[in-house]
Design an enzyme around this catalytic site. Structure first.
Site, short mmCIF file in Angstrom:
data_model
loop_
_atom_site.label_atom_id
_atom_site.label_comp_id
_atom_site.label_asym_id
_atom_site.label_seq_id
_atom_site.Cartn_x
_atom_site.Cartn_y
_atom_site.Cartn_z
N LEU A 222 0.82 -1.22 0.00
CA LEU A 222 0.00 0.00 0.00
C LEU A 222 0.85 1.27 0.00
CD1 LEU A 222 -2.79 1.30 0.14
CD2 LEU A 222 -2.79 0.91 2.61
N ARG A 232 1.28 9.70 -10.35
CA ARG A 232 0.55 9.45 -11.60
C ARG A 232 -0.88 9.97 -11.63
NH1 ARG A 232 4.66 8.95 -15.10
NH2 ARG A 232 6.12 7.34 -14.43
C1 FAD Z 1 5.36 13.61 -14.52
C2 FAD Z 1 6.49 12.67 -14.68
C3 FAD Z 1 7.44 12.89 -15.65
C4 FAD Z 1 8.51 12.02 -15.82
N1 FAD Z 1 9.42 12.26 -16.79
C5 FAD Z 1 10.46 11.42 -16.97
C6 FAD Z 1 11.45 11.64 -17.98
O1 FAD Z 1 11.39 12.61 -18.71
N2 FAD Z 1 12.45 10.74 -18.13
C7 FAD Z 1 12.58 9.65 -17.32
O2 FAD Z 1 13.51 8.88 -17.49
N3 FAD Z 1 11.68 9.41 -16.35
C8 FAD Z 1 10.63 10.26 -16.16
N4 FAD Z 1 9.71 10.00 -15.17
C9 FAD Z 1 9.87 8.80 -14.34
C10 FAD Z 1 10.45 9.14 -12.95
O3 FAD Z 1 11.78 9.63 -13.07
C11 FAD Z 1 10.46 7.90 -12.04
O4 FAD Z 1 11.32 6.93 -12.62
C12 FAD Z 1 9.10 7.27 -11.87
O5 FAD Z 1 8.16 8.26 -11.55
C13 FAD Z 1 9.14 6.20 -10.77
O6 FAD Z 1 9.26 6.83 -9.53
P1 FAD Z 1 10.08 6.19 -8.33
O7 FAD Z 1 11.52 6.04 -8.70
O8 FAD Z 1 9.75 7.00 -7.12
O9 FAD Z 1 9.36 4.75 -8.20
P2 FAD Z 1 10.00 3.37 -7.75
O10 FAD Z 1 11.00 2.91 -8.73
O11 FAD Z 1 8.83 2.44 -7.50
O12 FAD Z 1 10.74 3.67 -6.41
C14 FAD Z 1 10.02 4.00 -5.22
C15 FAD Z 1 11.01 4.64 -4.26
O13 FAD Z 1 12.02 3.67 -3.90
C16 FAD Z 1 13.28 4.31 -3.82
N5 FAD Z 1 14.17 3.77 -4.86
C17 FAD Z 1 13.85 2.86 -5.82
N6 FAD Z 1 14.93 2.57 -6.56
C18 FAD Z 1 15.95 3.30 -6.08
C19 FAD Z 1 17.32 3.44 -6.44
N7 FAD Z 1 17.87 2.77 -7.44
N8 FAD Z 1 18.08 4.28 -5.72
C20 FAD Z 1 17.56 4.98 -4.68
N9 FAD Z 1 16.27 4.91 -4.28
C21 FAD Z 1 15.46 4.07 -4.97
C22 FAD Z 1 13.04 5.79 -4.02
O14 FAD Z 1 12.79 6.40 -2.77
C23 FAD Z 1 11.78 5.82 -4.85
O15 FAD Z 1 11.04 7.03 -4.75
C24 FAD Z 1 8.64 10.87 -14.98
C25 FAD Z 1 7.68 10.66 -13.99
C26 FAD Z 1 6.61 11.53 -13.83
C27 FAD Z 1 5.58 11.24 -12.77
#
Ligand code: FAD
Ligand code: ZN
Length: 267
Positions: A222, A232
């Site tokens: 969750l 999103r």
């Molecule tokens: C409006 C919007 C525009 C975007 N534009 C782009 C773009 O132009 N180009 C692009 O490439 N992506 C883009 N993204 C994707 C964005 O960069 C993230 O990859 C995506 O939203 C996933 O988020 P997250 O990493 O928090 O999620 P998850 O991968 O599910 O990770 C959740 C959390 O776990 C932790 N975590 C996971 N993996 C790691 C790691 N390797 N190191 C450290 N902490 C970690 C972090 O705290 C992270 O927030 C966009 C996203 C959004 C919402």
């Protein structure tokens, strides 16, 4: 039950685990107390089920043994009583980012969506996925054709490189939609031709566009889903993933109503 999304997509809840109550129980492992109860409570003196209103909340006891309580007052007889207020503990955990208890609940969904939506979705690395294999099965003859309204509001923004805005005339949108449809049809025709020639599915699919629909299951706890929703359902997320995220939000609201209310309150 499948919830329709876009022109050929859907979201379906497969299973969920845990509950708002179990989040409290997980948090209470530290004090060995378990779930105490949600408020508001009916008055313990009036027999007609009169509800009490909360006057204050605080802590009862000391150290490890202390419990979160609230003082409530009956709206009729004005009597007060001290009761456990686990909705207060849930709020406290949420607001103070004691996140781990929220990892003890979760949700698995099935999603049919265009491949370009998955390209964005799969960036959420901490969800678990399985997806239909284009090596194993012939992909369905389903492509995302944006509605005329969507096309009309999808002029490339000049101020934000990732965004679209109003400004495409209806007549122009019709032409664009027709061109997209013809392009999908042509791709499908070549795909089927290649398959007919005996080419392996894994290579024949190369001609299909990212508007091609596929199917996947996504599973996460969750805490994770709330992170997904924050990113999103936001206005700057692309419309096509936002409409899926909004349906995920509805499922979470139904399954974990108290946690979802806290999420909405903080969003
Ligand atoms: C409006 C919007 C525009 C975007 N534009 C782009 C773009 O132009 N180009 C692009 O490439 N992506 C883009 N993204 C994707 C964005 O960069 C993230 O990859 C995506 O939203 C996933 O988020 P997250 O990493 O928090 O999620 P998850 O991968 O599910 O990770 C959740 C959390 O776990 C932790 N975590 C996971 N993996 C790691 C790691 N390797 N190191 C450290 N902490 C970690 C972090 O705290 C992270 O927030 C966009 C996203 C959004 C919402
Ligand atoms: Zn009373």
């Amino acid at each position: 039950m499948r919830i329709n999304v876009l022109d050929h997509g859907y979201i379906q809840k497969i299973e969920s685990w845990g509950s708002d109550q179990q989040i409290i129980e997980s948090a209470r492992m530290s004090t060995d107390k378990g779930f105490l109860g949600w408020g508001p409570f009916p008055c313990d003196k009036c027999t007609d089920g009169t509800q009490s209103v909360s006057l204050s909340d605080g802590w009862l006891g000391e150290g490890q043994g202390k419990t979160r309580v609230q003082v409530i007052q009956c709206q009729k007889c004005k009597g007060t009583q001290q009761v456990p207020g686990d909705e207060r503990l849930l709020k406290f955990l949420y607001e103070h980012k004691h996140s781990t208890p929220f990892e003890f609940a979760g949700l698995t969904i099935e999603v049919q969506a265009p491949i370009f939506v998955y390209r964005e979705w799969h960036r959420h690395r901490t969800q678990s996925y399985t997806e239909m294999s284009g090596r194993y099965v012939t992909l369905p003859n389903l492509f995302y054709l944006p509605s005329l309204e969507r096309l009309q509001s999808a002029k490339q923004s000049t101020t934000n490189k990732q965004a679209s805005e109003d400004g495409i005339a209806l007549a122009h949108a019709r032409i664009m939609q027709e061109q997209m449809r013809q392009s999908y049809e042509a791709s499908r025709e070549v795909y089927e031709f290649l398959l007919g020639q005996g080419l392996a599915r894994e290579l024949a699919r190369d001609v299909l566009p990212v508007a091609q629909y596929s199917r996947m299951r996504a599973s996460a706890n969750l805490r994770n889903w709330l992170g997904f929703l924050t990113l999103r359902t936001a206005n700057n997320a692309q419309y096509e993933i936002r409409v899926y995220a909004q349906q995920v939000a509805n499922i979470i609201a139904e399954t974990f109503p108290r946690t979802y209310a806290l999420y909405v309150g903080s969003a």
